[in-house]
Design a protein around this motif. Structure first.
Motif, PDB file in Angstrom:
ATOM      1  N   GLY A   1       0.697  -1.187  -0.108  1.00  0.00           N
ATOM      2  CA  GLY A   1      -0.219  -0.195   0.087  1.00  0.00           C
ATOM      3  C   GLY A   1       0.743   1.300  -0.019  1.00  0.00           C
ATOM      4  O   GLY A   1       0.288   2.257  -0.034  1.00  0.00           O
ATOM      5  N   GLY A   2       2.170   1.116  -0.169  1.00  0.00           N
ATOM      6  CA  GLY A   2       3.029   2.306  -0.222  1.00  0.00           C
ATOM      7  C   GLY A   2       2.899   3.260  -1.542  1.00  0.00           C
ATOM      8  O   GLY A   2       2.124   2.757  -2.393  1.00  0.00           O
ATOM      9  N   SER A   3       3.537   4.191  -1.561  1.00  0.00           N
ATOM     10  CA  SER A   3       3.530   5.117  -2.769  1.00  0.00           C
ATOM     11  C   SER A   3       4.766   4.732  -3.796  1.00  0.00           C
ATOM     12  O   SER A   3       5.489   4.211  -3.507  1.00  0.00           O
ATOM     13  N   PRO A   4       4.403   4.862  -5.104  1.00  0.00           N
ATOM     14  CA  PRO A   4       3.220   5.654  -5.594  1.00  0.00           C
ATOM     15  C   PRO A   4       2.440   4.714  -6.176  1.00  0.00           C
ATOM     16  O   PRO A   4       2.653   3.518  -6.310  1.00  0.00           O
ATOM     17  N   ARG A   5       1.209   4.897  -6.362  1.00  0.00           N
ATOM     18  CA  ARG A   5       0.007   4.094  -6.835  1.00  0.00           C
ATOM     19  C   ARG A   5      -1.009   4.754  -7.734  1.00  0.00           C
ATOM     20  O   ARG A   5      -1.154   5.926  -7.593  1.00  0.00           O
ATOM     21  N   LEU A   6      -1.511   3.804  -8.315  1.00  0.00           N
ATOM     22  CA  LEU A   6      -2.329   4.714  -9.393  1.00  0.00           C
ATOM     23  C   LEU A   6      -3.871   3.803  -9.441  1.00  0.00           C
ATOM     24  O   LEU A   6      -3.916   2.520  -9.317  1.00  0.00           O
ATOM     25  N   TYR A   7      -4.939   4.631  -9.346  1.00  0.00           N
ATOM     26  CA  TYR A   7      -6.385   4.101  -9.084  1.00  0.00           C
ATOM     27  C   TYR A   7      -6.918   4.713 -10.232  1.00  0.00           C
ATOM     28  O   TYR A   7      -6.731   5.601 -10.900  1.00  0.00           O
ATOM     29  N   ARG A   8      -8.379   4.014 -10.553  1.00  0.00           N
ATOM     30  CA  ARG A   8      -9.370   4.740 -11.410  1.00  0.00           C
ATOM     31  C   ARG A   8     -10.736   4.485 -10.788  1.00  0.00           C
ATOM     32  O   ARG A   8     -11.113   3.669 -10.153  1.00  0.00           O
ATOM     33  N   ASP A   9     -11.210   5.757 -10.895  1.00  0.00           N
ATOM     34  CA  ASP A   9     -12.663   5.922 -10.597  1.00  0.00           C
ATOM     35  C   ASP A   9     -13.634   5.135 -11.815  1.00  0.00           C
ATOM     36  O   ASP A   9     -13.544   5.941 -13.039  1.00  0.00           O
ATOM     37  N   GLU A  10     -13.971   4.144 -11.698  1.00  0.00           N
ATOM     38  CA  GLU A  10     -14.920   3.275 -12.809  1.00  0.00           C
ATOM     39  C   GLU A  10     -16.021   4.052 -13.138  1.00  0.00           C
ATOM     40  O   GLU A  10     -16.439   3.866 -14.352  1.00  0.00           O
ATOM     41  N   GLU A  11     -16.288   4.806 -12.486  1.00  0.00           N
ATOM     42  CA  GLU A  11     -17.820   5.761 -12.721  1.00  0.00           C
ATOM     43  C   GLU A  11     -17.451   6.874 -13.814  1.00  0.00           C
ATOM     44  O   GLU A  11     -18.302   6.894 -14.883  1.00  0.00           O
ATOM     45  N   SER A  12     -16.421   7.657 -13.463  1.00  0.00           N
ATOM     46  CA  SER A  12     -16.290   8.763 -14.191  1.00  0.00           C
ATOM     47  C   SER A  12     -14.815   8.346 -15.061  1.00  0.00           C
ATOM     48  O   SER A  12     -14.847   9.418 -16.157  1.00  0.00           O
ATOM     49  N   GLY A  13     -14.115   7.494 -14.901  1.00  0.00           N
ATOM     50  CA  GLY A  13     -13.034   7.023 -15.974  1.00  0.00           C
ATOM     51  C   GLY A  13     -11.910   7.969 -15.257  1.00  0.00           C
ATOM     52  O   GLY A  13     -10.787   7.720 -16.187  1.00  0.00           O
ATOM     53  N   ASP A  14     -11.826   8.563 -14.554  1.00  0.00           N
ATOM     54  CA  ASP A  14     -10.835   9.695 -14.125  1.00  0.00           C
ATOM     55  C   ASP A  14      -9.764   8.687 -13.365  1.00  0.00           C
ATOM     56  O   ASP A  14     -10.184   7.621 -12.684  1.00  0.00           O
TER      57      ASP A  14
ATOM     58  N   VAL B   1      -4.020   9.543  -8.485  1.00  0.00           N
ATOM     59  CA  VAL B   1      -2.687   9.373  -8.215  1.00  0.00           C
ATOM     60  C   VAL B   1      -2.495   9.351  -6.594  1.00  0.00           C
ATOM     61  O   VAL B   1      -2.823  10.447  -6.170  1.00  0.00           O
ATOM     62  N   GLN B   2      -1.687   8.389  -6.143  1.00  0.00           N
ATOM     63  CA  GLN B   2      -1.205   8.339  -4.895  1.00  0.00           C
ATOM     64  C   GLN B   2       0.314   8.540  -5.005  1.00  0.00           C
ATOM     65  O   GLN B   2       0.895   7.784  -5.730  1.00  0.00           O
ATOM     66  N   GLY B   3       0.854   9.835  -4.517  1.00  0.00           N
ATOM     67  CA  GLY B   3       2.305  10.024  -4.505  1.00  0.00           C
ATOM     68  C   GLY B   3       2.864  10.653  -3.184  1.00  0.00           C
ATOM     69  O   GLY B   3       2.298  10.591  -2.182  1.00  0.00           O
ATOM     70  N   TYR B   4       3.986  11.430  -3.647  1.00  0.00           N
ATOM     71  CA  TYR B   4       4.550  12.017  -2.392  1.00  0.00           C
ATOM     72  C   TYR B   4       4.295  13.600  -2.628  1.00  0.00           C
ATOM     73  O   TYR B   4       4.377  14.402  -3.695  1.00  0.00           O
ATOM     74  N   VAL B   5       3.805  13.904  -1.446  1.00  0.00           N
ATOM     75  CA  VAL B   5       3.403  15.455  -1.441  1.00  0.00           C
ATOM     76  C   VAL B   5       4.461  16.611  -1.911  1.00  0.00           C
ATOM     77  O   VAL B   5       5.492  16.480  -1.163  1.00  0.00           O
TER      78      VAL B   5
END
Length: 71
Positions: free
Chosen positions: A13-26, A29-33
């Motif tokens: 569960g660490g960074s970086p990771r990429l996710y997708r909102d399946e409803e909007s297609g957006d 991004v989880q990354g370093y501030v």
């Protein structure tokens, strides 16, 4: 909103990771501030928004054909 994990460069569960909102297609991004005031000033980030830094390799997890998934 239904969020699905697309890919990441680290385990546990660490960074970086990429996710997708399946409803909007957006993509989400989880990354370093990015907190350096000079960097933020150069980008002119408006209130209520933030930016994160991710390595380019994270985008290897995008669908073939790019963000739209179209070949």
């Amino acid at each position: 909103m239904r969020i699905t994990f697309v890919g990441g460069s680290t385990g546990q569960g660490g960074s970086p990771r990429l996710y997708r909102d399946e409803e909007s297609g957006d993509f989400i991004v989880q990354g370093y501030v990015v907190s350096d005031p000079d960097d933020l000033r150069q980008m002119k980030i408006p209130g209520g928004e933030t930016v994160v830094r991710v390595p380019a390799s994270l985008f290897d997890h995008l669908p073939k054909g790019g963000a739209s998934g179209v070949s």
